[in-house]
Design a protein around this motif. Structure first.
Motif, PDB file in Angstrom:
ATOM      1  N   ALA A  93      25.404  30.116 -16.871  1.00 14.18           N
ATOM      2  CA  ALA A  93      26.522  29.776 -15.994  1.00 14.18           C
ATOM      3  C   ALA A  93      26.083  29.807 -14.530  1.00 14.18           C
ATOM      4  O   ALA A  93      26.448  28.921 -13.744  1.00 14.18           O
ATOM      5  N   TYR A  94      25.310  30.803 -14.152  1.00 12.52           N
ATOM      6  CA  TYR A  94      24.822  30.912 -12.773  1.00 12.52           C
ATOM      7  C   TYR A  94      23.940  29.710 -12.432  1.00 12.52           C
ATOM      8  O   TYR A  94      24.115  29.053 -11.389  1.00 12.52           O
ATOM      9  N   LEU A  95      22.970  29.412 -13.305  1.00 11.21           N
ATOM     10  CA  LEU A  95      22.087  28.273 -13.063  1.00 11.21           C
ATOM     11  C   LEU A  95      22.866  26.964 -13.012  1.00 11.21           C
ATOM     12  O   LEU A  95      22.614  26.114 -12.158  1.00 11.21           O
ATOM     13  N   GLY A  96      23.826  26.815 -13.918  1.00  8.58           N
ATOM     14  CA  GLY A  96      24.649  25.607 -13.936  1.00  8.58           C
ATOM     15  C   GLY A  96      25.501  25.469 -12.695  1.00  8.58           C
ATOM     16  O   GLY A  96      25.660  24.369 -12.142  1.00  8.58           O
ATOM     17  N   PHE A  97      26.044  26.581 -12.220  1.00 10.52           N
ATOM     18  CA  PHE A  97      26.852  26.567 -11.002  1.00 10.52           C
ATOM     19  C   PHE A  97      26.011  26.079  -9.825  1.00 10.52           C
ATOM     20  O   PHE A  97      26.459  25.260  -9.031  1.00 10.52           O
ATOM     21  N   ALA A  98      24.789  26.584  -9.718  1.00 11.41           N
ATOM     22  CA  ALA A  98      23.909  26.170  -8.613  1.00 11.41           C
ATOM     23  C   ALA A  98      23.581  24.685  -8.700  1.00 11.41           C
ATOM     24  O   ALA A  98      23.578  23.982  -7.686  1.00 11.41           O
ATOM     25  N   ARG A  99      23.324  24.214  -9.907  1.00 12.40           N
ATOM     26  CA  ARG A  99      23.000  22.785 -10.076  1.00 12.40           C
ATOM     27  C   ARG A  99      24.187  21.897  -9.734  1.00 12.40           C
ATOM     28  O   ARG A  99      24.012  20.822  -9.158  1.00 12.40           O
ATOM     29  N   LEU A 161      21.228  39.601 -12.878  1.00  6.49           N
ATOM     30  CA  LEU A 161      21.450  38.543 -11.893  1.00  6.49           C
ATOM     31  C   LEU A 161      20.321  38.384 -10.878  1.00  6.49           C
ATOM     32  O   LEU A 161      20.158  37.305 -10.308  1.00  6.49           O
ATOM     33  N   GLY A 162      19.547  39.435 -10.658  1.00  4.31           N
ATOM     34  CA  GLY A 162      18.476  39.353  -9.664  1.00  4.31           C
ATOM     35  C   GLY A 162      17.467  38.244  -9.940  1.00  4.31           C
ATOM     36  O   GLY A 162      17.170  37.441  -9.048  1.00  4.31           O
ATOM     37  N   PRO A 163      16.931  38.167 -11.165  1.00  4.30           N
ATOM     38  CA  PRO A 163      15.981  37.080 -11.442  1.00  4.30           C
ATOM     39  C   PRO A 163      16.612  35.694 -11.293  1.00  4.30           C
ATOM     40  O   PRO A 163      15.955  34.764 -10.837  1.00  4.30           O
ATOM     41  N   VAL A 164      17.867  35.572 -11.668  1.00  2.37           N
ATOM     42  CA  VAL A 164      18.534  34.272 -11.559  1.00  2.37           C
ATOM     43  C   VAL A 164      18.689  33.888 -10.090  1.00  2.37           C
ATOM     44  O   VAL A 164      18.463  32.737  -9.709  1.00  2.37           O
ATOM     45  N   THR A 165      19.050  34.858  -9.272  1.00  2.00           N
ATOM     46  CA  THR A 165      19.162  34.605  -7.838  1.00  2.00           C
ATOM     47  C   THR A 165      17.824  34.135  -7.279  1.00  2.00           C
ATOM     48  O   THR A 165      17.763  33.186  -6.495  1.00  2.00           O
ATOM     49  N   GLY A 166      16.746  34.784  -7.691  1.00  2.00           N
ATOM     50  CA  GLY A 166      15.415  34.380  -7.243  1.00  2.00           C
ATOM     51  C   GLY A 166      15.059  32.967  -7.669  1.00  2.00           C
ATOM     52  O   GLY A 166      14.483  32.191  -6.889  1.00  2.00           O
ATOM     53  N   ILE A 167      15.401  32.615  -8.894  1.00  2.00           N
ATOM     54  CA  ILE A 167      15.128  31.265  -9.397  1.00  2.00           C
ATOM     55  C   ILE A 167      15.907  30.232  -8.593  1.00  2.00           C
ATOM     56  O   ILE A 167      15.368  29.201  -8.178  1.00  2.00           O
ATOM     57  N   VAL A 168      17.182  30.509  -8.364  1.00  2.00           N
ATOM     58  CA  VAL A 168      18.008  29.565  -7.613  1.00  2.00           C
ATOM     59  C   VAL A 168      17.477  29.406  -6.190  1.00  2.00           C
ATOM     60  O   VAL A 168      17.372  28.292  -5.672  1.00  2.00           O
ATOM     61  N   ARG A 169      17.124  30.513  -5.547  1.00  2.00           N
ATOM     62  CA  ARG A 169      16.586  30.423  -4.181  1.00  2.00           C
ATOM     63  C   ARG A 169      15.313  29.583  -4.153  1.00  2.00           C
ATOM     64  O   ARG A 169      15.117  28.766  -3.264  1.00  2.00           O
ATOM     65  N   ARG A 170      14.428  29.798  -5.099  1.00  2.71           N
ATOM     66  CA  ARG A 170      13.182  29.020  -5.107  1.00  2.71           C
ATOM     67  C   ARG A 170      13.467  27.550  -5.378  1.00  2.71           C
ATOM     68  O   ARG A 170      12.877  26.670  -4.766  1.00  2.71           O
ATOM     69  N   TRP A 171      14.358  27.258  -6.319  1.00  3.82           N
ATOM     70  CA  TRP A 171      14.730  25.881  -6.620  1.00  3.82           C
ATOM     71  C   TRP A 171      15.291  25.198  -5.377  1.00  3.82           C
ATOM     72  O   TRP A 171      14.939  24.054  -5.083  1.00  3.82           O
ATOM     73  N   LEU A 172      16.133  25.895  -4.627  1.00  2.00           N
ATOM     74  CA  LEU A 172      16.743  25.323  -3.431  1.00  2.00           C
ATOM     75  C   LEU A 172      15.737  25.133  -2.294  1.00  2.00           C
ATOM     76  O   LEU A 172      15.825  24.170  -1.545  1.00  2.00           O
ATOM     77  N   SER A 173      14.801  26.074  -2.156  1.00  2.00           N
ATOM     78  CA  SER A 173      13.904  26.017  -1.005  1.00  2.00           C
ATOM     79  C   SER A 173      12.605  25.264  -1.277  1.00  2.00           C
ATOM     80  O   SER A 173      12.153  24.485  -0.448  1.00  2.00           O
ATOM     81  N   VAL A 174      12.001  25.476  -2.446  1.00  2.40           N
ATOM     82  CA  VAL A 174      10.715  24.862  -2.746  1.00  2.40           C
ATOM     83  C   VAL A 174      10.887  23.670  -3.690  1.00  2.40           C
ATOM     84  O   VAL A 174      10.193  22.665  -3.567  1.00  2.40           O
TER      85      VAL A 174
END
Length: 196
Positions: A93-99, A161-174
């Motif tokens: 759900a977190y990953l989907g929300f970010a996408r 949630l910490g790893p998911v937050t890290g994944i989303v941040r990297r996806w958004l920035s890199v």
């Protein structure tokens, strides 16, 4: 709700929508009072009335989207029967929300949002209590049933949630993370880290 309250909510929503558009187009430096008044048509006085300051606009914007994310996580948990499926559902759900909401996710995971949320951490946490309580209750119930590790709830929440937050941040920035692959593979890895 009175007509005056409805107009106030509509004005606040208009300001927040314009502030997000400005943030996405120009970054934090572009998020100025004059830019918001120009884009929204709302007077500076009205913005100060609703939000107290420019920082108040940034905080309200981050909180609004964080609340939406928490609502999605809560809904994801409601659809599950056990701890494993719940952890999987929350991660997806977190990953989907970010996408689906990349602009809002970029703001939520920004230095701007971090600064404002950190500066007002107790107030933000208090405002989210109604959304966080069911998630905390779910975690506690699955700890009590022996499915989740016996750690303090804030630590358990951070492990999920910490790893998911890290994944989303990297996806958004890199942009070097395949979010579909992450949604397929990461939930089970996180589950293994929190299962008993």
């Amino acid at each position: 709700m009175s007509p005056k309250q409805q107009r106030g909510e509509a004005t606040a929503a208009q300001v927040l929508d314009c502030a997000l558009d400005i943030y996405v187009a120009q970054g934090e430096a572009g998020l100025t009072l004059s830019a918001i008044t120009s884009a929204s048509g709302v007077s500076a006085g009205s913005i100060y009335h609703h939000f107290g300051s420019l920082q108040g606009v940034a905080l309200a914007l981050a909180q609004t989207w964080l609340n939406r994310l928490l609502d999605e996580l809560g809904k994801a948990l409601e659809q599950t029967d056990d701890a494993r499926s719940g952890v999987h559902a929350v991660v997806r759900a977190y990953l989907g929300f970010a996408r689906l909401n990349p602009d809002a996710a970029r703001l939520m995971h920004s230095v701007t949002a971090d600064r404002e949320i950190t500066a007002h951490a107790h107030r933000v946490r208090g405002a989210q209590e109604a959304r966080l309580a069911p998630i905390a209750a779910w975690l506690h119930a699955h700890q009590a049933s022996g499915q989740l590790v016996d750690l303090p709830l804030p630590v358990l929440e951070s492990l999920i949630l910490g790893p998911v937050t890290g994944i989303v941040r990297r996806w958004l920035s890199v942009g070097d993370i395949d979010m579909e692959e992450a949604a397929r593979t990461v939930p089970e890895h996180i589950w293994r880290s929190v299962s008993r």
